[in-house]
Design a protein around this motif. Structure first.
Motif, mmCIF file in Angstrom:
data_model
loop_
_atom_site.group_PDB
_atom_site.id
_atom_site.type_symbol
_atom_site.label_atom_id
_atom_site.label_comp_id
_atom_site.label_asym_id
_atom_site.label_seq_id
_atom_site.Cartn_x
_atom_site.Cartn_y
_atom_site.Cartn_z
ATOM 1 N N GLU A 195 0.812 -1.219 0.000
ATOM 2 C CA GLU A 195 0.000 0.000 0.000
ATOM 3 C C GLU A 195 0.842 1.264 0.000
ATOM 4 N N TYR A 196 2.141 1.141 0.256
ATOM 5 C CA TYR A 196 2.969 2.342 0.260
ATOM 6 C C TYR A 196 3.176 2.807 -1.177
ATOM 7 N N ASN A 197 2.740 4.019 -1.484
ATOM 8 C CA ASN A 197 2.792 4.529 -2.848
ATOM 9 C C ASN A 197 3.087 6.020 -2.828
ATOM 10 N N TRP A 198 2.821 6.674 -3.991
ATOM 11 C CA TRP A 198 3.106 8.108 -4.071
ATOM 12 C C TRP A 198 2.288 8.897 -3.055
ATOM 13 N N GLU A 199 1.051 8.493 -2.831
ATOM 14 C CA GLU A 199 0.215 9.211 -1.874
ATOM 15 C C GLU A 199 0.789 9.089 -0.452
ATOM 16 N N SER A 200 1.287 7.905 -0.130
ATOM 17 C CA SER A 200 1.895 7.708 1.183
ATOM 18 C C SER A 200 3.125 8.588 1.345
ATOM 19 N N GLU A 201 3.889 8.664 0.265
ATOM 20 C CA GLU A 201 5.074 9.516 0.292
ATOM 21 C C GLU A 201 4.692 10.980 0.505
ATOM 22 N N ALA A 202 3.605 11.385 -0.127
ATOM 23 C CA ALA A 202 3.154 12.764 0.010
ATOM 24 C C ALA A 202 2.692 13.057 1.427
ATOM 25 N N VAL A 203 2.057 12.073 2.061
ATOM 26 C CA VAL A 203 1.624 12.244 3.453
ATOM 27 C C VAL A 203 2.829 12.479 4.356
ATOM 28 N N LEU A 204 3.851 11.670 4.210
ATOM 29 C CA LEU A 204 5.051 11.837 5.040
ATOM 30 C C LEU A 204 5.732 13.160 4.743
ATOM 31 N N ALA A 205 5.791 13.525 3.461
ATOM 32 C CA ALA A 205 6.452 14.775 3.090
ATOM 33 C C ALA A 205 5.747 15.983 3.685
ATOM 34 N N SER A 206 4.424 15.902 3.771
ATOM 35 C CA SER A 206 3.668 17.028 4.323
ATOM 36 C C SER A 206 3.932 17.217 5.810
ATOM 37 N N ARG A 207 4.479 16.180 6.441
ATOM 38 C CA ARG A 207 4.744 16.262 7.881
ATOM 39 C C ARG A 207 6.245 16.319 8.178
ATOM 40 N N SER A 208 7.052 16.577 7.166
ATOM 41 C CA SER A 208 8.512 16.500 7.336
ATOM 42 C C SER A 208 9.026 17.480 8.385
ATOM 43 N N ASP A 209 8.334 18.609 8.566
ATOM 44 C CA ASP A 209 8.785 19.582 9.566
ATOM 45 C C ASP A 209 8.596 19.074 10.989
ATOM 46 N N GLU A 210 7.779 18.031 11.158
ATOM 47 C CA GLU A 210 7.525 17.496 12.488
ATOM 48 C C GLU A 210 8.550 16.439 12.892
ATOM 49 N N PHE A 211 9.309 15.923 11.922
ATOM 50 C CA PHE A 211 10.249 14.855 12.220
ATOM 51 C C PHE A 211 11.428 15.358 13.034
ATOM 52 N N THR A 212 12.005 14.475 13.816
ATOM 53 C CA THR A 212 13.232 14.791 14.532
ATOM 54 C C THR A 212 14.406 14.759 13.566
ATOM 55 N N ASP A 213 15.516 15.326 13.997
ATOM 56 C CA ASP A 213 16.717 15.323 13.145
ATOM 57 C C ASP A 213 17.235 13.904 12.925
ATOM 58 N N GLU A 214 16.915 12.983 13.845
ATOM 59 C CA GLU A 214 17.414 11.613 13.744
ATOM 60 C C GLU A 214 16.525 10.721 12.883
ATOM 61 N N PHE A 215 15.412 11.266 12.371
ATOM 62 C CA PHE A 215 14.432 10.437 11.671
ATOM 63 C C PHE A 215 15.030 9.780 10.427
ATOM 64 N N VAL A 216 14.752 8.467 10.278
ATOM 65 C CA VAL A 216 15.172 7.702 9.100
ATOM 66 C C VAL A 216 13.981 6.870 8.633
ATOM 67 N N LEU A 217 13.713 6.911 7.337
ATOM 68 C CA LEU A 217 12.674 6.086 6.725
ATOM 69 C C LEU A 217 13.343 4.907 6.035
ATOM 70 N N HIS A 218 12.985 3.689 6.431
ATOM 71 C CA HIS A 218 13.529 2.472 5.828
ATOM 72 C C HIS A 218 12.455 1.840 4.934
ATOM 73 N N LEU A 219 12.811 1.561 3.701
ATOM 74 C CA LEU A 219 11.905 0.906 2.764
ATOM 75 C C LEU A 219 12.587 -0.324 2.184
ATOM 76 N N PRO A 220 12.145 -1.532 2.527
ATOM 77 C CA PRO A 220 12.711 -2.733 1.893
ATOM 78 C C PRO A 220 12.500 -2.710 0.386
ATOM 79 N N TYR A 221 13.296 -3.487 -0.342
ATOM 80 C CA TYR A 221 13.241 -3.489 -1.797
ATOM 81 C C TYR A 221 11.841 -3.792 -2.321
#
Length: 853
Positions: A776-802
């Protein structure tokens, strides 16, 4: 009547029981029995002659070692360290005598007063030496570096002792302060409070129940050292200005701190004795002649499980993991110490490290000074030669190294690596060769024994190394040759091989294990991908006599026939384990199976237990391990040391009942359950729980667990992994309310909520690691995370398996693509595309105990 043997050390005489060999009938006293009474025992004499340990018919010393019975004689107990201390004491006395003579000549008019001061000086310094030796006896346990993930010495003081009201204990606030473990390798002679504001306790009552005796012991040591500093300093100031500097460190604490220490001692003594605390303040003891044996009575070294639970009580935790501003060092003898920055600089001079640290930074590496650890990825042969050259000559402070080779390296690069690591001070080494594709390896596979991995076997003979880990070092069998017959046994205590193990690797890995008889920690296999049949490795594991931690990841494929496996094999060793992880469970279960035998042997020692199987005919039956009589009359002490429990396999109804009764009494830091045992999640004690893993769990059980967490006032959840779990409303509410540090959404099932809905409401205020493996992770999911990027901590890492990446091709290949600004905004944070095995390993590294494979 029990036979006894008389033992004597100095003026102390003890009668110890005599044992009888069941085969030969020979009478003897076991060394372990002697060490319980005489911890410093080194060798023994009778009538002036040295006693040797008894040997068996093969002229090998028995284990545990034995001393022959001498019914008519007294065995003298000697200790070499006592001789060294005597020499040292005589030297100190000689120096003190010389100072006394000079001072008496200069201060003839005040002779009587000066002599009295010097007498007090000698007496109190001697008592301080005794205190230091007692503490040293606690700290010199020679375990692996990962056994001490945080400092071991700490005290608890009231947040404000001036307003202390012992009648209102529950309303009072306490702080935990770590102690610097400075000793003979530093320029001071006592422990000091670390330069740190301390950590507020979240549940003081529960904390004192868990650690009260230990805290009381350390407080008494601290009080004793402070009293010595106050009494001795005037005399030392007159006698020797250099000696005065030695005492300045322990006198640096203020009088208010001394008062807080005395108050805490009085309160804890009352609490542990079961008395009321109403009159604590009026009964503070001031007797400086307190008996040393009483002072150390409650003090005992903490085990790894105790240290892992300690973190659950701290409110203001360190995000950078530098607990109390202390740094971990390793002494020349291999022991681990946590010291303050001043003493760290005394041991490892900063100027010699400057050039090396510049090399680390230029290669994008990280140096964790408080752990003495470097993590670095090298991208060329030239960079590797420069780095390892500096490591071997400029980096004495570095004792732990994790290095990745991200280029097409050759066999000469590995030869250089092995040689330079041997010249360095590295004791814990992790090597990732980053070879994830079989393309390009065919040539070396066709040349068995001549591949470029062979030189890596030289690490086994490195006398300094105690821990060795191989990651993505695949096909080690065909790429290496047999170990020579003259090869000496390795001193390694920890060996990890993280990756798929093929049949071609079985013989070589079994040979490596056999040549490492001192292994305490062994971890083999791939977390995710299945390996092939490896019976030789299992037989080699059975030869390890010191094994305490065993992790076996998919060492057998699911199609392995039970008829090809023998219960006579000892895949879990023959010792009581502290950690047992098995995700393959190849051997049939049952009352006499290897698994049940190992669990029965380890009931009182296990701290980590993870069992997982995809086979339908593997069922855990605890009744074959815990009899009803043993269970009901053991006061729930079975598995009492468990901090991490994960069971992803079928259990019998009786086993589920037993586990349901045990869980509320266990102080679990991590819990995980599968479909068959999903209802057990509601029985877990939330007080210590920091992470959970749910796999194929029913919606109703998830909802009940969420409700329990919402109602809890003590739950401090930090990590959640969900594998094939429905995304319902209750679960979404929970993830919104918790301030998680890590979240792994592993093939989530769409329920009342979608993945995008969950990502929109997720609490990301402290999120450091988000792993998503979902179609289910797709472009829309990416857009959701991007819209909240200012809320992430400096240590935040997104891991996506192949697998996830393939569902949205090119999403992360181009970080300049706009997509309404989504990718650009998200690119400000780390986005990593990993194979599933690596993604899961990185997640587990934060969840499980240190060095989890």
């Amino acid at each position: 009547m029990t036979l006894r043997q008389r033992f004597q050390q100095s003026d102390r005489v003890e009668l110890l029981p005599v044992r009888t060999d069941k085969i030969t009938g020979v009478l003897y006293t076991r060394l372990t029995d002697i060490l319980r009474v005489f911890p410093d025992a080194s060798f023994f004499r009778v009538n002036g002659g040295v006693l040797y340990y008894l040997e068996d018919e093969n002229e090998q010393e028995y284990e545990p070692k034995r001393i022959a019975h001498h019914p008519d004689d007294t065995i003298d107990v000697d200790h070499q360290q006592l001789l060294k201390q005597l020499v040292h004491l005589l030297q100190e006395q000689a120096e003190a005598k010389e100072r006394d003579e000079r001072m008496l000549a200069e201060l003839a008019a005040a002779k009587e007063r000066d002599e009295e001061m010097l007498r007090l000086q000698r007496q109190t310094i001697d008592r301080l030496i005794v205190a230091q030796q007692r503490v040293e006896a606690i700290l010199v346990q020679n375990y692996e570096l990962h056994e001490y993930p945080i400092p071991r010495l700490f005290v608890i003081l009231p947040d404000s002792y001036e307003r202390w009201d012992p009648r209102n204990f529950l309303a009072e606030r306490f702080r935990l302060f770590f102690l610097c473990e400075c000793d003979d390798h530093c320029d001071t002679s006592s422990e000091q409070l670390a330069k740190h504001e301390g950590y507020e306790l979240t549940r003081p009552t529960d904390f004192f129940d868990q650690y009260g005796p230990y805290v009381l012991g350390t407080l008494r040591i601290l009080k004793h050292c402070l009293a010595v500093a106050a009494l001795v300093s005037p005399a030392i100031a007159l006698a020797d200005s250099s000696a005065k500097e030695v005492m300045d460190g322990i006198k640096s604490l203020s009088e208010s701190t001394m008062a807080a220490v005395e108050l805490s001692i009085a309160f804890l003594q009352k609490k542990l004795d079961g008395d009321a605390v109403a009159d604590v303040e009026g009964e503070v003891r001031t007797d400086e002649q307190e008996d040393e044996d009483d002072m150390f009575r409650e003090l005992a070294a903490l085990e790894g499980a105790d240290l892992r639970r300690l973190d659950t009580f701290l409110r203001n935790k360190d995000t950078d993991k530098i607990l109390g501003n202390l740094y971990r060092i390793t002494t020349e003898t291999g022991h681990v110490k946590w010291v303050c920055f001043d003493h760290y600089r005394q041991v490892y001079r900063e100027t010699t490290m400057a050039s090396f640290l510049q090399s680390v930074e230029s290669n994008g590496g990280v140096f964790e000074a408080h752990l003495g650890k470097v993590t670095i990825t090298l991208k060329s042969s030239l960079a590797a030669k420069d780095f390892f050259s500096r490591l071997s000559t400029q980096a004495r402070a570095v004792t732990s190294l994790k290095v990745s080779f991200d280029w097409s390296f050759g066999s000469t690069d590995l030869v250089m690596l092995v040689d330079k690591v041997a010249q360095s001070n590295i004791r814990d080494f992790e090597l990732d060769l980053m070879e994830r594709s079989i393309i390009g390896r065919i040539g070396s596979l066709l040349r068995p024994g001549k591949g470029r991995y062979h030189s890596l076997l030289g690490l086994l003979s490195n006398p300094k190394l105690r821990g060795l880990a191989f990651i993505h070092v695949d096909f080690i069998g065909p790429r290496t040759s047999d170990l020579p017959a003259s090869f000496r046994s390795s001193l390694l205590q920890s060996f990890h091989h993280s990756g798929c193990i093929a049949e071609l690797d079985d013989t070589r890995l079994a040979e490596i294990i056999t040549h490492c008889p001192h292994l305490v920690d062994l971890r083999l296999g791939s977390i995710y991908w299945h390996s092939l049949d490896v019976p030789k490795v299992d037989r080699a594991i059975g030869t390890l006599t010191k094994l305490e931690r065993l992790h076996r990841y998919h060492l057998f494929c699911d199609t392995t026939s039970d008829t090809n496996l023998s219960n006579n094999t000892a895949p879990y060793g023959d010792t009581a384990l502290r950690e047992l992880v098995d995700t393959s469970l190849p051997y049939p279960t049952g009352p006499a199976s290897p698994l049940e035998v190992s669990l029965r042997r380890s009931l009182s020692t296990l701290e980590v237990l993870m069992l997982q199987s995809t086979r339908n005919n593997r069922t855990l039956d605890l009744t074959s391990i815990i009899s009803p009589t043993l269970f009901y009359y053991a006061d729930n002490v079975l598995f009492s040391r468990l901090t991490h429990l994960e069971i992803i396999l079928d259990m019998t109804p009786a086993s589920l009942d037993i586990m349901s009764s045990l869980l509320p009494s266990l102080a679990l830091v991590h819990a995980g359950f599968g479909k068959n045992a999903s209802h057990l999640i509601t029985r877990v004690n939330l007080q210590f729980l920091k992470s959970v893993h749910f796999q194929d769990v029913a919606t109703t059980d998830i909802e009940q667990f969420c409700h329990s967490v919402h109602q809890s006032t003590t739950c401090n959840m930090e990590s959640i992994r969900l594998l094939r779990v429905p995304l319902g409303l209750e679960l979404s509410r929970l993830l919104v309310s918790l301030r998680l540090r890590r979240l792994f959404l592993d093939e989530p099932i769409r329920g009342n909520e979608s993945l995008d809905d969950l990502l929109k409401g997720l609490n990301v205020s402290q999120l450091e690691q988000l792993l998503v493996d979902s179609v289910e992770y797709n472009w829309e999911s990416e857009a959701v995370l991007a819209s909240r990027s200012d809320e992430f901590t400096d240590e935040f890492v997104l891991h996506l398996p192949y697998a996830t990446k393939n569902n949205m091709r090119d999403v992360h290949k181009s970080k300049t693509r706009d997509m309404q600004g989504s990718s650009t905004r998200l690119a400000r944070h780390q986005v990593r595309v990993l194979d599933y095995d690596t993604a899961l390993r990185e997640y587990n590294s934060r969840i499980w105990p240190p060095s989890h494979g």
